[in-house]
Design a protein around this motif. Structure first.
Motif, mmCIF file in Angstrom:
data_model
loop_
_atom_site.group_PDB
_atom_site.id
_atom_site.type_symbol
_atom_site.label_atom_id
_atom_site.label_comp_id
_atom_site.label_asym_id
_atom_site.label_seq_id
_atom_site.Cartn_x
_atom_site.Cartn_y
_atom_site.Cartn_z
ATOM 1 N N HIS A 258 0.993 -1.251 0.027
ATOM 2 C CA HIS A 258 0.126 0.027 0.005
ATOM 3 C C HIS A 258 0.881 1.181 -0.105
ATOM 4 O O HIS A 258 1.740 1.397 1.035
ATOM 5 N N VAL A 259 0.684 2.153 -0.919
ATOM 6 C CA VAL A 259 1.642 3.166 -1.091
ATOM 7 C C VAL A 259 0.863 4.509 -1.590
ATOM 8 O O VAL A 259 0.002 4.428 -2.475
ATOM 9 N N GLY A 260 1.279 5.588 -0.843
ATOM 10 C CA GLY A 260 0.633 6.835 -1.249
ATOM 11 C C GLY A 260 0.482 7.711 -0.048
ATOM 12 O O GLY A 260 1.223 7.890 0.636
ATOM 13 N N LEU A 261 -0.620 8.578 -0.191
ATOM 14 C CA LEU A 261 -0.915 9.456 0.617
ATOM 15 C C LEU A 261 -2.311 9.129 0.916
ATOM 16 O O LEU A 261 -3.052 8.364 0.632
ATOM 17 N N ASN A 262 -2.903 9.627 2.355
ATOM 18 C CA ASN A 262 -4.175 9.256 2.646
ATOM 19 C C ASN A 262 -5.071 9.688 1.626
ATOM 20 O O ASN A 262 -5.185 10.810 1.150
ATOM 21 N N HIS A 263 -6.003 8.778 1.196
ATOM 22 C CA HIS A 263 -7.129 9.020 0.025
ATOM 23 C C HIS A 263 -6.422 9.354 -1.094
ATOM 24 O O HIS A 263 -7.230 9.768 -2.019
ATOM 25 N N LEU A 264 -5.314 8.878 -1.327
ATOM 26 C CA LEU A 264 -4.549 9.031 -2.603
ATOM 27 C C LEU A 264 -3.570 7.636 -2.703
ATOM 28 O O LEU A 264 -2.358 7.919 -2.580
#
Length: 421
Positions: A189-195
């Motif tokens: 799981h990679v990214g920003l919160n809600h992105l």
């Protein structure tokens, strides 16, 4: 062990209570304090909470207070689940952006910025109270927008970790499709919160077999339907995007849809009214089925896991959380807040290494992080120009005419919550 829940009068709270009751061996709570300024809601929610504990033979004590200082005193962890302005403010976040042809949503775009501007000062005030009253307490933030709020907390020197239920929702969904126990499923799981994107789905742990290609081949239609995205897009990407990516990948389509139906806030407000009536029934001693439609699925299990790891050895050693980047994504500053798998323990969260990202994902992460920088600056310092710049920077907006119109609307609809306006 003592936990405090600020925003304890939320209709979400019985979901949290149910998890605390079921998973008491993982997180042995002796006292749970529900803190909320709305004494009437607090009475209804706490009554059901005590009945849930009693039914499941949980020996912990549940108390309530409208006084934040009293509620967080001596707490080992403080969980924040706030909605400044309530569903009425959320309804505005979801409607006035549509007047400019932009997505109306409570955690992203113009509505998400409005929520951040209302929320960050309130959360920082609460965190300062926690620090004065109990400086050793961990703060677990479930308050949206989680990435921006968590960054505000960390920048101010608080012991904080951000939490979202998107990752655990995918984990549970994939486990059902694979017919394995959820604990066997590890997400890349990679990214920003809600992105965020699920770049891999591994069995057994971070080094396990990646079964994402198998999942997409055998269950691609189901996954695509859940995301409200075409199957061919999921197949072309070869990853599973968060459902929040639809606001970016299908912006105009979403705007058309939102203009033809009541806001989600209106639906939730009606649901909350019904839930609170249920909570007042002295015969109800479990979370009602209707609560599943309210949102926040598996929130309680994620919260228990995180709190147990921060406070002891009961939780999973690796969890998806929001924390400082610290070199994990080399194209971001160290103090950017990212949402990735991390090792969690008494000293906090340390992100696991992430392979080099495709520019398709890295570019968008960098773009939205720049917006979050400006959004936090606007939340901390105020001012029309700072609001305008944050809106102009957001990939859902990006045009000065839209940003001007949205700035005026944001300030007009939120003036009572903005000390500088």
């Amino acid at each position: 062990m003592k936990l405090a829940v600020v925003g304890g009068g939320s209709t979400y709270t019985p979901e949290l209570i149910d998890g605390f009751a079921r998973l008491r061996d993982t997180l042995p709570i002796e006292e749970l304090v529900l803190v909320d300024p709305a004494a009437d809601r607090l009475e209804l929610v706490s009554g059901l909470a005590r009945r849930i504990f009693a039914k499941q033979d949980h020996a912990g004590k549940i108390t309530t207070t409208t006084d934040i200082d009293a509620g967080v005193a001596d707490a080992d962890a403080v969980l924040l689940q706030l909605r400044v302005g309530g569903q009425a403010a959320r309804n505005q976040d979801e409607t006035w952006p549509l007047e400019c042809g932009c997505v109306g949503q409570e955690t992203t775009g113009a509505g998400g910025l409005a929520k951040a501007l209302r929320t960050v000062p309130v959360v920082l005030d609460i965190a300062e109270r926690v620090r004065r009253t109990n400086p050793d307490a961990w703060i677990i933030d479930f308050t949206n927008p989680v990435g921006i709020v968590t960054r505000a907390l960390l920048q101010a020197g608080h012991k904080a970790v951000g939490l979202c239920n998107v990752a655990i929702g995918f984990q549970r969904k994939f486990a059902r499709l694979l017919e394995v126990e959820p604990g066997q499923v590890h997400l890349d799981h990679v990214g920003l919160n809600h992105l965020s994107w699920e770049l891999g789905v591994r069995l057994g742990g971070p080094d396990g077999e990646n079964v994402l290609p198998k999942l997409l081949a055998e269950h691609g239609d189901t996954i695509a339907d859940d995301l409200h995205m075409p199957r061919q897009i999921i197949d072309r990407l070869g990853v599973v995007p968060s459902y929040y990516l639809r606001y970016l990948y299908a912006h105009d389509e979403v705007v058309r849809e939102l203009g033809t139906k009541p806001s989600r806030a209106a639906e939730v407000a009606a649901m909350e009214k019904e839930l609170l009536e249920m909570y007042g029934d002295p015969a109800l001693d479990e979370k009602p089925e209707l609560l599943a439609k309210r949102g926040g699925a598996f929130y309680s299990e994620a919260a228990v896991d995180l709190a147990a790891s921060l406070l002891g050895d009961g939780g999973s050693p690796v969890q998806v959380v929001n924390t400082y980047n610290n070199g994990t994504l080399p194209f971001l500053a160290d103090d950017a807040v990212i949402e990735v798998q991390a090792r969690v323990g008494r000293d906090g969260a340390t992100p696991l290494a992430v392979p080099a990202l495709d520019p398709l994902y890295a570019g968008l992460i960098g773009h939205v992080t720049a917006y979050e920088d400006l959004a936090l600056e606007a939340a901390l310092r105020g001012g029309r120009d700072r609001v305008f710049k944050a809106l102009l920077a957001h990939p859902l907006i990006g045009q000065y005419e839209y940003a001007e119109g949205l700035t005026d609307r944001l300030i007009a609809h939120n003036r009572e919550h903005l000390a500088w306006a």
